[in-house]
Write a protein that holds these residues in place. Sequence first.
Motif, PDB file in Angstrom:
ATOM      1  N   UNK A   1       0.878  -1.179   0.000  1.00  0.00           N
ATOM      2  CA  UNK A   1       0.000   0.000   0.000  1.00  0.00           C
ATOM      3  C   UNK A   1       0.908   1.219   0.000  1.00  0.00           C
ATOM      4  N   UNK A   2       0.720   2.090  -0.990  1.00  0.00           N
ATOM      5  CA  UNK A   2       1.526   3.308  -1.107  1.00  0.00           C
ATOM      6  C   UNK A   2       0.672   4.506  -0.694  1.00  0.00           C
ATOM      7  N   UNK A   3       1.301   5.421   0.038  1.00  0.00           N
ATOM      8  CA  UNK A   3       0.593   6.630   0.472  1.00  0.00           C
ATOM      9  C   UNK A   3       1.515   7.823   0.342  1.00  0.00           C
ATOM     10  N   UNK A   4       0.982   8.909  -0.201  1.00  0.00           N
ATOM     11  CA  UNK A   4       1.706  10.174  -0.304  1.00  0.00           C
ATOM     12  C   UNK A   4       0.761  11.278   0.153  1.00  0.00           C
ATOM     13  N   UNK A   5       1.188  12.055   1.151  1.00  0.00           N
ATOM     14  CA  UNK A   5       0.420  13.213   1.610  1.00  0.00           C
ATOM     15  C   UNK A   5       1.244  14.445   1.276  1.00  0.00           C
ATOM     16  N   UNK A   6       0.647  15.390   0.554  1.00  0.00           N
ATOM     17  CA  UNK A   6       1.370  16.612   0.201  1.00  0.00           C
ATOM     18  C   UNK A   6       0.583  17.843   0.639  1.00  0.00           C
ATOM     19  N   UNK A   7       1.332  18.949   0.787  1.00  0.00           N
ATOM     20  CA  UNK A   7       0.752  20.199   1.274  1.00  0.00           C
ATOM     21  C   UNK A   7       1.544  21.353   0.656  1.00  0.00           C
ATOM     22  N   UNK A   8       0.892  22.443   0.247  1.00  0.00           N
ATOM     23  CA  UNK A   8       1.621  23.556  -0.370  1.00  0.00           C
ATOM     24  C   UNK A   8       2.493  24.309   0.648  1.00  0.00           C
ATOM     25  N   UNK A   9       3.516  24.981   0.135  1.00  0.00           N
ATOM     26  CA  UNK A   9       4.405  25.772   0.991  1.00  0.00           C
ATOM     27  C   UNK A   9       3.690  26.972   1.612  1.00  0.00           C
ATOM     28  N   UNK A  10       2.646  27.464   0.981  1.00  0.00           N
ATOM     29  CA  UNK A  10       1.855  28.610   1.472  1.00  0.00           C
ATOM     30  C   UNK A  10       2.692  29.867   1.696  1.00  0.00           C
ATOM     31  N   UNK A  11       3.534  30.223   0.762  1.00  0.00           N
ATOM     32  CA  UNK A  11       4.352  31.437   0.839  1.00  0.00           C
ATOM     33  C   UNK A  11       5.213  31.490   2.096  1.00  0.00           C
ATOM     34  N   UNK A  12       5.550  30.351   2.629  1.00  0.00           N
ATOM     35  CA  UNK A  12       6.317  30.284   3.863  1.00  0.00           C
ATOM     36  C   UNK A  12       7.737  30.827   3.707  1.00  0.00           C
ATOM     37  N   UNK A  13       8.289  30.720   2.517  1.00  0.00           N
ATOM     38  CA  UNK A  13       9.683  31.126   2.311  1.00  0.00           C
ATOM     39  C   UNK A  13       9.816  32.444   1.549  1.00  0.00           C
ATOM     40  N   UNK A  14       8.772  33.259   1.538  1.00  0.00           N
ATOM     41  CA  UNK A  14       8.848  34.545   0.841  1.00  0.00           C
ATOM     42  C   UNK A  14       9.868  35.495   1.444  1.00  0.00           C
ATOM     43  N   UNK A  15      10.213  35.311   2.712  1.00  0.00           N
ATOM     44  CA  UNK A  15      11.191  36.197   3.350  1.00  0.00           C
ATOM     45  C   UNK A  15      12.569  36.048   2.711  1.00  0.00           C
ATOM     46  N   UNK A  16      12.811  34.943   2.020  1.00  0.00           N
ATOM     47  CA  UNK A  16      14.095  34.741   1.342  1.00  0.00           C
ATOM     48  C   UNK A  16      14.304  35.731   0.199  1.00  0.00           C
ATOM     49  N   UNK A  17      13.246  36.372  -0.253  1.00  0.00           N
ATOM     50  CA  UNK A  17      13.379  37.394  -1.299  1.00  0.00           C
ATOM     51  C   UNK A  17      14.253  38.557  -0.838  1.00  0.00           C
ATOM     52  N   UNK A  18      14.328  38.785   0.466  1.00  0.00           N
ATOM     53  CA  UNK A  18      15.126  39.891   0.991  1.00  0.00           C
ATOM     54  C   UNK A  18      16.607  39.755   0.652  1.00  0.00           C
TER      55      UNK A  18
END
Length: 141
Positions: free
Chosen positions: A100-117
């Motif tokens: 039985x294979x299972x993959x759960x995924x979730x978006x980053x939700x702009x969590x790393x936008x501070x890296x733009x600095x």
Amino acid sequence: MKQLLVFVLFAALFCWLMFSPIYKHVLVIRQALLQQEVDYLLEVGASGKYGYIDGEMVAESRGRLSQYGFSAPLLDYEISSTTGAEGDNAAIPLPRGTGIKLLISYPYENLLNIDRLIGLEPPSEDARIAGGGMKMSEYVP
């Protein structure tokens, strides 16, 4: 003018140095929670009692993960088997020895936008963090 420019650049760098490790820590914790949930669902679903991971188990999983701050509708569950049979059908449990294979995924939700600095490009809008795994079914009819 030069001093103002230096101040603005220093302030941006200082903000990134202060807050970036916190956001990276949140990202690592989210990924660990996803993997922990995958391991739990596979342990239960592949047990001798079930042999599947159905919609009810997925709904309970969404509830557990939402208690940790995940948005339940954004969680994506992919359930499959090594033989191509449905891994989420309670009427036809997977027999012993079928994976039985299972993959759960979730978006980053702009969590790393501070890296733009500091000039780093954050992940795209459709990028996702994920936890996944496979376990052999132990169900015997």
